[in-house]
Motif scaffolding. Structure first.
Motif, PDB file in Angstrom:
ATOM      1  N   LYS A   1     -73.412  18.509  29.807  1.00 29.55           N
ATOM      2  CA  LYS A   1     -74.098  17.851  30.924  1.00 29.55           C
ATOM      3  C   LYS A   1     -75.623  17.972  30.834  1.00 29.55           C
ATOM      4  O   LYS A   1     -76.355  16.999  31.075  1.00 29.55           O
ATOM      5  CB  LYS A   1     -73.594  18.449  32.240  1.00 29.55           C
ATOM      6  N   ASP A   2     -76.145  19.170  30.493  1.00 27.32           N
ATOM      7  CA  ASP A   2     -77.588  19.358  30.426  1.00 27.32           C
ATOM      8  C   ASP A   2     -78.212  18.534  29.308  1.00 27.32           C
ATOM      9  O   ASP A   2     -79.307  17.982  29.459  1.00 27.32           O
ATOM     10  CB  ASP A   2     -77.916  20.840  30.225  1.00 27.32           C
ATOM     11  N   LEU A   3     -77.525  18.457  28.182  1.00 26.55           N
ATOM     12  CA  LEU A   3     -78.025  17.643  27.075  1.00 26.55           C
ATOM     13  C   LEU A   3     -78.045  16.164  27.467  1.00 26.55           C
ATOM     14  O   LEU A   3     -78.994  15.445  27.142  1.00 26.55           O
ATOM     15  CB  LEU A   3     -77.144  17.849  25.837  1.00 26.55           C
ATOM     16  N   ALA A   4     -76.996  15.735  28.186  1.00 26.11           N
ATOM     17  CA  ALA A   4     -76.939  14.339  28.629  1.00 26.11           C
ATOM     18  C   ALA A   4     -78.054  14.038  29.618  1.00 26.11           C
ATOM     19  O   ALA A   4     -78.704  12.982  29.547  1.00 26.11           O
ATOM     20  CB  ALA A   4     -75.570  14.054  29.250  1.00 26.11           C
ATOM     21  N   SER A   5     -78.309  14.963  30.557  1.00 30.42           N
ATOM     22  CA  SER A   5     -79.357  14.747  31.559  1.00 30.42           C
ATOM     23  C   SER A   5     -80.740  14.692  30.920  1.00 30.42           C
ATOM     24  O   SER A   5     -81.586  13.869  31.279  1.00 30.42           O
ATOM     25  CB  SER A   5     -79.317  15.863  32.604  1.00 30.42           C
ATOM     26  N   GLN A   6     -80.975  15.578  29.970  1.00 31.71           N
ATOM     27  CA  GLN A   6     -82.285  15.624  29.323  1.00 31.71           C
ATOM     28  C   GLN A   6     -82.600  14.327  28.575  1.00 31.71           C
ATOM     29  O   GLN A   6     -83.763  13.910  28.491  1.00 31.71           O
ATOM     30  CB  GLN A   6     -82.339  16.816  28.356  1.00 31.71           C
ATOM     31  N   ASN A   7     -81.552  13.676  28.031  1.00 32.25           N
ATOM     32  CA  ASN A   7     -81.757  12.472  27.227  1.00 32.25           C
ATOM     33  C   ASN A   7     -81.292  11.196  27.924  1.00 32.25           C
ATOM     34  O   ASN A   7     -81.206  10.141  27.279  1.00 32.25           O
ATOM     35  CB  ASN A   7     -81.031  12.628  25.887  1.00 32.25           C
ATOM     36  N   ASN A   8     -80.989  11.307  29.242  1.00 34.71           N
ATOM     37  CA  ASN A   8     -80.528  10.146  30.011  1.00 34.71           C
ATOM     38  C   ASN A   8     -79.340   9.446  29.345  1.00 34.71           C
ATOM     39  O   ASN A   8     -79.301   8.223  29.218  1.00 34.71           O
ATOM     40  CB  ASN A   8     -81.672   9.136  30.199  1.00 34.71           C
ATOM     41  N   LEU A   9     -78.392  10.256  28.897  1.00 35.16           N
ATOM     42  CA  LEU A   9     -77.203   9.726  28.237  1.00 35.16           C
ATOM     43  C   LEU A   9     -76.037   9.711  29.205  1.00 35.16           C
ATOM     44  O   LEU A   9     -75.951  10.559  30.105  1.00 35.16           O
ATOM     45  CB  LEU A   9     -76.853  10.585  27.015  1.00 35.16           C
ATOM     46  N   THR A  10     -75.117   8.780  29.037  1.00 38.61           N
ATOM     47  CA  THR A  10     -73.929   8.704  29.868  1.00 38.61           C
ATOM     48  C   THR A  10     -72.759   8.232  29.017  1.00 38.61           C
ATOM     49  O   THR A  10     -72.919   7.912  27.821  1.00 38.61           O
ATOM     50  CB  THR A  10     -74.143   7.764  31.064  1.00 38.61           C
ATOM     51  N   VAL A  11     -71.584   8.211  29.625  1.00 38.86           N
ATOM     52  CA  VAL A  11     -70.377   7.796  28.908  1.00 38.86           C
ATOM     53  C   VAL A  11     -70.534   6.352  28.429  1.00 38.86           C
ATOM     54  O   VAL A  11     -70.960   5.475  29.186  1.00 38.86           O
ATOM     55  CB  VAL A  11     -69.141   7.928  29.814  1.00 38.86           C
ATOM     56  N   GLY A  12     -70.219   6.122  27.159  1.00 42.71           N
ATOM     57  CA  GLY A  12     -70.345   4.796  26.567  1.00 42.71           C
ATOM     58  C   GLY A  12     -71.562   4.645  25.688  1.00 42.71           C
ATOM     59  O   GLY A  12     -71.636   3.713  24.869  1.00 42.71           O
ATOM     60  N   ASP A  13     -72.553   5.541  25.840  1.00 45.31           N
ATOM     61  CA  ASP A  13     -73.759   5.476  25.003  1.00 45.31           C
ATOM     62  C   ASP A  13     -73.460   5.951  23.579  1.00 45.31           C
ATOM     63  O   ASP A  13     -72.446   6.616  23.320  1.00 45.31           O
ATOM     64  CB  ASP A  13     -74.874   6.335  25.596  1.00 45.31           C
ATOM     65  N   THR A  14     -74.385   5.613  22.675  1.00 42.70           N
ATOM     66  CA  THR A  14     -74.254   6.001  21.269  1.00 42.70           C
ATOM     67  C   THR A  14     -75.435   6.887  20.878  1.00 42.70           C
ATOM     68  O   THR A  14     -76.582   6.609  21.252  1.00 42.70           O
ATOM     69  CB  THR A  14     -74.211   4.772  20.361  1.00 42.70           C
ATOM     70  N   ILE A  15     -75.153   7.948  20.151  1.00 43.13           N
ATOM     71  CA  ILE A  15     -76.201   8.827  19.638  1.00 43.13           C
ATOM     72  C   ILE A  15     -76.076   8.913  18.123  1.00 43.13           C
ATOM     73  O   ILE A  15     -75.029   8.610  17.552  1.00 43.13           O
ATOM     74  CB  ILE A  15     -76.128  10.245  20.248  1.00 43.13           C
TER      75      ILE A  15
ATOM     76  N   THR B   1     -55.633  13.617  21.019  1.00 38.85           N
ATOM     77  CA  THR B   1     -55.097  13.341  19.683  1.00 38.85           C
ATOM     78  C   THR B   1     -55.375  11.904  19.256  1.00 38.85           C
ATOM     79  O   THR B   1     -55.408  11.598  18.060  1.00 38.85           O
ATOM     80  CB  THR B   1     -53.584  13.591  19.669  1.00 38.85           C
ATOM     81  N   ALA B   2     -55.589  11.009  20.232  1.00 37.62           N
ATOM     82  CA  ALA B   2     -55.880   9.609  19.911  1.00 37.62           C
ATOM     83  C   ALA B   2     -57.260   9.443  19.286  1.00 37.62           C
ATOM     84  O   ALA B   2     -57.559   8.386  18.696  1.00 37.62           O
ATOM     85  CB  ALA B   2     -55.778   8.755  21.179  1.00 37.62           C
ATOM     86  N   ASP B   3     -58.118  10.458  19.385  1.00 40.61           N
ATOM     87  CA  ASP B   3     -59.470  10.377  18.820  1.00 40.61           C
ATOM     88  C   ASP B   3     -59.525  10.786  17.361  1.00 40.61           C
ATOM     89  O   ASP B   3     -60.609  10.852  16.769  1.00 40.61           O
ATOM     90  CB  ASP B   3     -60.423  11.264  19.629  1.00 40.61           C
ATOM     91  N   LYS B   4     -58.381  11.066  16.768  1.00 42.08           N
ATOM     92  CA  LYS B   4     -58.331  11.430  15.352  1.00 42.08           C
ATOM     93  C   LYS B   4     -58.899  10.297  14.500  1.00 42.08           C
ATOM     94  O   LYS B   4     -58.595   9.134  14.717  1.00 42.08           O
ATOM     95  CB  LYS B   4     -56.886  11.745  14.958  1.00 42.08           C
ATOM     96  N   ASN B   5     -59.727  10.659  13.539  1.00 42.20           N
ATOM     97  CA  ASN B   5     -60.360   9.706  12.617  1.00 42.20           C
ATOM     98  C   ASN B   5     -61.307   8.732  13.326  1.00 42.20           C
ATOM     99  O   ASN B   5     -61.508   7.602  12.870  1.00 42.20           O
ATOM    100  CB  ASN B   5     -59.304   8.911  11.837  1.00 42.20           C
ATOM    101  N   THR B   6     -61.882   9.156  14.471  1.00 41.88           N
ATOM    102  CA  THR B   6     -62.881   8.337  15.168  1.00 41.88           C
ATOM    103  C   THR B   6     -64.187   9.110  15.256  1.00 41.88           C
ATOM    104  O   THR B   6     -64.249  10.296  14.908  1.00 41.88           O
ATOM    105  CB  THR B   6     -62.415   7.976  16.590  1.00 41.88           C
ATOM    106  N   ASN B   7     -65.239   8.418  15.708  1.00 37.08           N
ATOM    107  CA  ASN B   7     -66.549   9.049  15.889  1.00 37.08           C
ATOM    108  C   ASN B   7     -66.835   9.348  17.356  1.00 37.08           C
ATOM    109  O   ASN B   7     -67.990   9.373  17.774  1.00 37.08           O
ATOM    110  CB  ASN B   7     -67.653   8.143  15.317  1.00 37.08           C
ATOM    111  N   HIS B   8     -65.781   9.578  18.140  1.00 39.51           N
ATOM    112  CA  HIS B   8     -65.936   9.872  19.553  1.00 39.51           C
ATOM    113  C   HIS B   8     -66.398  11.316  19.747  1.00 39.51           C
ATOM    114  O   HIS B   8     -65.999  12.218  19.006  1.00 39.51           O
ATOM    115  CB  HIS B   8     -64.615   9.630  20.291  1.00 39.51           C
ATOM    116  N   VAL B   9     -67.214  11.513  20.788  1.00 46.01           N
ATOM    117  CA  VAL B   9     -67.786  12.829  21.010  1.00 46.01           C
ATOM    118  C   VAL B   9     -67.879  13.102  22.504  1.00 46.01           C
ATOM    119  O   VAL B   9     -68.033  12.179  23.317  1.00 46.01           O
ATOM    120  CB  VAL B   9     -69.190  12.932  20.352  1.00 46.01           C
ATOM    121  N   VAL B  10     -67.776  14.382  22.880  1.00 46.77           N
ATOM    122  CA  VAL B  10     -67.981  14.849  24.255  1.00 46.77           C
ATOM    123  C   VAL B  10     -69.191  15.767  24.229  1.00 46.77           C
ATOM    124  O   VAL B  10     -69.233  16.729  23.455  1.00 46.77           O
ATOM    125  CB  VAL B  10     -66.744  15.595  24.790  1.00 46.77           C
ATOM    126  N   ILE B  11     -70.206  15.466  25.060  1.00 39.53           N
ATOM    127  CA  ILE B  11     -71.440  16.243  25.050  1.00 39.53           C
ATOM    128  C   ILE B  11     -71.599  17.020  26.351  1.00 39.53           C
ATOM    129  O   ILE B  11     -70.937  16.724  27.348  1.00 39.53           O
ATOM    130  CB  ILE B  11     -72.673  15.344  24.819  1.00 39.53           C
TER     131      ILE B  11
END
Length: 490
Positions: free
Chosen positions: A191-205, A179-189
C-alpha cells in the motif's frame, strides 16, 4: 400405600427440608455441569484447532549437508581465495509434486524469492540512522548487479503465505496472487509503495532484472496489500523496506532468477489437513526425496500451543467434575443421614407393618429423585454462566503460561526439525520471531464455545442419580440393619 405416594406426600409435607435439599443439590450439580461444559468445549476447541491453526511440512535445500560438504572441501583447500562456498540445491518441483499427492496434504505453496531494480517507480526509502537503505530516484539505488532494491516473493497463492494466512498482511484492493496467475506477469504491491507512486489496481510498472540479460519487464498490478508494521524485514539496517516487497507467481520469480531456475523453487510448503499426522507425512515424504540434497522440516508449533492450552483446561475441568462429585456425595450423604435419623420411628413402623426394606430405600431414593429433577433444571440454567466465567479464567491463565514458555524459547535458529529453511511465508517477512508471534496470537484467539446441550443435561442427570444413589445407600445402611423392635424402642 405404595412407596411412590409416600415419597410425594413426604416431600410436599416437609417443604423446608425439600427446599434445602434442592438448593444444596443445585449448587453441587451446577459446578458439575460447569466442569462438563468446560471439558466438552476444550475438546471442541482442540478439534477446531486442527483445521484453523494447522501444521506445515517444508521441503527445502539441506543446509546441514551442504555445510558439511563445504567444510570438507575447505579443509582440503590451502588457498584462501579458492576456498569453496556453500551451495544449496534448488528444490525440484517434480519432487514436490510427489509429496503433494500424499494423504493429509491439503495444499501446496511454492516459494521462490529474488530481487529486481525499480525502473518506472520510486522505491520506499527507510532511514536507519546508518544511511538510507535504498535510493529514491527512478530505478532506486542499484548497489550491485546481484542485489536489487525491490524484493520479489514468488508464491503459488498469497492466501497460502504465512503473512496472509496469519492476517499480518491483508489485501486492501483488488485480489491476491492465485494459481491462475501461473506464467503471468501479475503482481501484488504494498500500500505505501502504491501511494508514493500513485499506483492502483490495473496499472503497469516496469522493473529491471538483476541476473541474466538484465532485461526490462512490465508487470501488471492486480492487487494492493497492507504489510504488518512489525515485519521482521525492517529490523535489519541492511534490508529493504517491507513496503518494497512484491508478490508474484513463483514462475515469474524464477524467470527473474534465470533459465536455470525453471521448474525449481527455494522451498515448498505443504499444509497438513490434520496436524496430528504431520510426523507421518514427513516420514513418507523423506522416502520420496534425496536426503543428501533436500530436507523436510515440520512446523506444528501453533497447533501444539493451542493443544497444550486446551489440554490444561480439559484436565482442570475433569478435576472439577470429580472433586465436586465426590464432595457432593459426601455432603448429600451427611444431609440424608441426618434426615433418615430423624425418621427412625417412621422406619420402625413401616418395618413392623411388614414393608420390605428395599421399598423403604426406594422411597428415600424417590424423594431425592424428585429433588434432583428440579436441581438439574436449576443447574442447567445457571451452569452456562458458571462455565463461561471459569472457562474464560482458565483459558486466560493457560494461554499466559504457554505464551511465556513460547517466549522463553524464542531466538533459537530454525523453524522446524530437519534443518531446512523456514518456508511458507514467501520470503520477505520471515525470521526467528515470526513463528512465535503467530503462535502466540493464535493461542490468544482461542476461546471456549460453552453451550448446554441435551447430551450435557443427560450426563448431568446421570451424575445426579449416581450421587443420590451413593448418598442414600451410605445413609440407609446403618438403620436398615436394625430390627423393627429395636428401632421403635430406641
Amino acid at each position: 400405600m405404595n412407596f411412590f405416594k409416600r415419597a410425594w406426600l413426604n416431600v410436599w409435607a416437609k417443604k423446608g427440608r425439600s427446599v434445602l435439599l434442592i438448593l444444596v443439590s443445585s449448587a453441587i450439580l451446577m459446578f458439575v455441569l460447569a466442569g462438563l461444559l468446560i471439558r466438552s468445549a476444550a475438546v471442541k476447541a482442540t478439534d477446531q484447532a486442527k483445521a484453523d491453526v494447522g501444521a506445515t511440512v517444508t521441503l527445502s535445500a539441506n543446509r546441514q549437508a551442504a555445510f558439511k560438504k563445504m567444510q570438507s572441501s575447505s579443509s582440503s583447500s590451502t588457498s584462501k581465495s579458492s576456498r569453496p562456498k556453500m551451495t544449496l540445491t534448488p528444490v525440484k518441483l517434480s519432487d514436490a509434486t510427489k509429496i503433494s499427492k500424499l494423504s493429509n496434504v491439503k495444499s501446496t505453496n511454492v516459494t521462490s524469492s529474488t530481487t529486481v531494480n525499480a525502473k518506472s517507480y520510486d522505491v520506499v526509502s527507510t532511514s536507519t540512522g546508518m544511511g538510507s537503505s535504498n535510493g529514491g530516484g527512478p530505478g532506486g539505488m542499484k548497489s550491485s548487479t546481484s542485489s536489487g532494491d525491490t524484493q520479489i516473493d514468488g508464491v503459488t497463492a498469497t492466501s497460502l503465505a504465512t503473512d496472509f494466512s496469519s492476517n499480518q498482511s491483508k489485501i486492501t484492493k483488488g485480489r491476491g496472487i492465485t494459481t491462475a496467475d501461473k506464467n503471468t506477469n501479475h503482481v501484488v504491491i504494498e500500500k505505501d509503495l502504491a501511494s508514493q507512486n500513485n499506483l492502483t489496481v490495473g496499472d503497469t510498472i516496469t522493473v529491471k532484472e538483476t541476473a541474466g540479460d538484465k532485461a526490462k519487464v512490465k508487470l501488471k498490478i492486480v492487487g494492493i496489500y497492507k504489510a504488518s508494521s512489525t515485519s521482521s524485514s525492517s529490523t535489519s539496517p541492511m534490508s529493504t523496506d517491507p513496503s518494497n516487497t512484491m508478490y508474484t507467481s513463483y514462475t515469474l520469480a524464477n524467470t527473474f532468477k534465470g533459465s536455470t531456475y525453471a521448474g525449481t523453487a527455494d522451498s515448498v510448503t505443504f499444509n497438513i489437513s490434520n496436524p496430528a499426522k504431520v510426523s507421518s507425512v514427513k516420514t513418507a515424504g523423506k522416502k520420496l526425496i534425496n536426503s543428501s540434497k533436500y530436507s523436510l522440516s515440520t512446523d506444528d508449533s501453533s497447533y501444539q500451543t493451542v493443544k497444550a492450552s486446551m489440554d490444561n483446561v480439559e484436565g482442570f475441568a475433569n478435576k472439577i467434575v470429580w472433586l465436586v462429585a465426590i464432595a457432593g456425595t459426601i455432603i448429600l450423604a451427611l444431609i440424608v443421614i441426618l434426615m433418615i435419623r430423624e425418621r427412625r420411628f417412621e422406619i420402625g413402623v413401616l418395618l413392623s407393618l411388614g414393608e420390605a426394606r428395599w421399598k423403604i430405600v426406594a422411597q428415600f431414593f424417590t424423594e431425592m429423585l424428585m429433588v434432583i429433577v428440579i436441581a438439574v433444571a436449576i443447574a442447567g440454567a445457571g451452569g452456562k454462566f458458571v462455565g463461561d466465567q471459569l472457562g474464560s479464567q482458565l483459558v486466560s491463565q493457560s494461554t499466559t503460561t504457554t505464551q511465556t514458555t513460547s517466549t522463553s524459547s524464542t531466538g533459537q535458529p530454525g523453524g522446524g526439525s530437519g534443518g531446512g529453511q523456514p518456508g511458507g511465508n514467501g520470503g520477505g517477512a520471515s525470521g526467528p520471531g515470526s513463528t512465535s508471534t503467530t503462535t502466540s496470537a493464535k493461542a490468544a484467539d482461542t476461546d471456549l464455545d460453552i453451550s448446554v446441550s441435551a447430551v450435557d443435561l443427560a450426563e448431568l442427570g446421570g451424575f445426579g442419580l449416581a450421587i443420590t444413589f451413593l448418598s442414600i445407600m451410605i445413609a440407609s445402611g446403618g438403620i436398615l440393619r436394625l430390627e423393627p423392635k429395636k428401632v421403635l424402642i430406641s
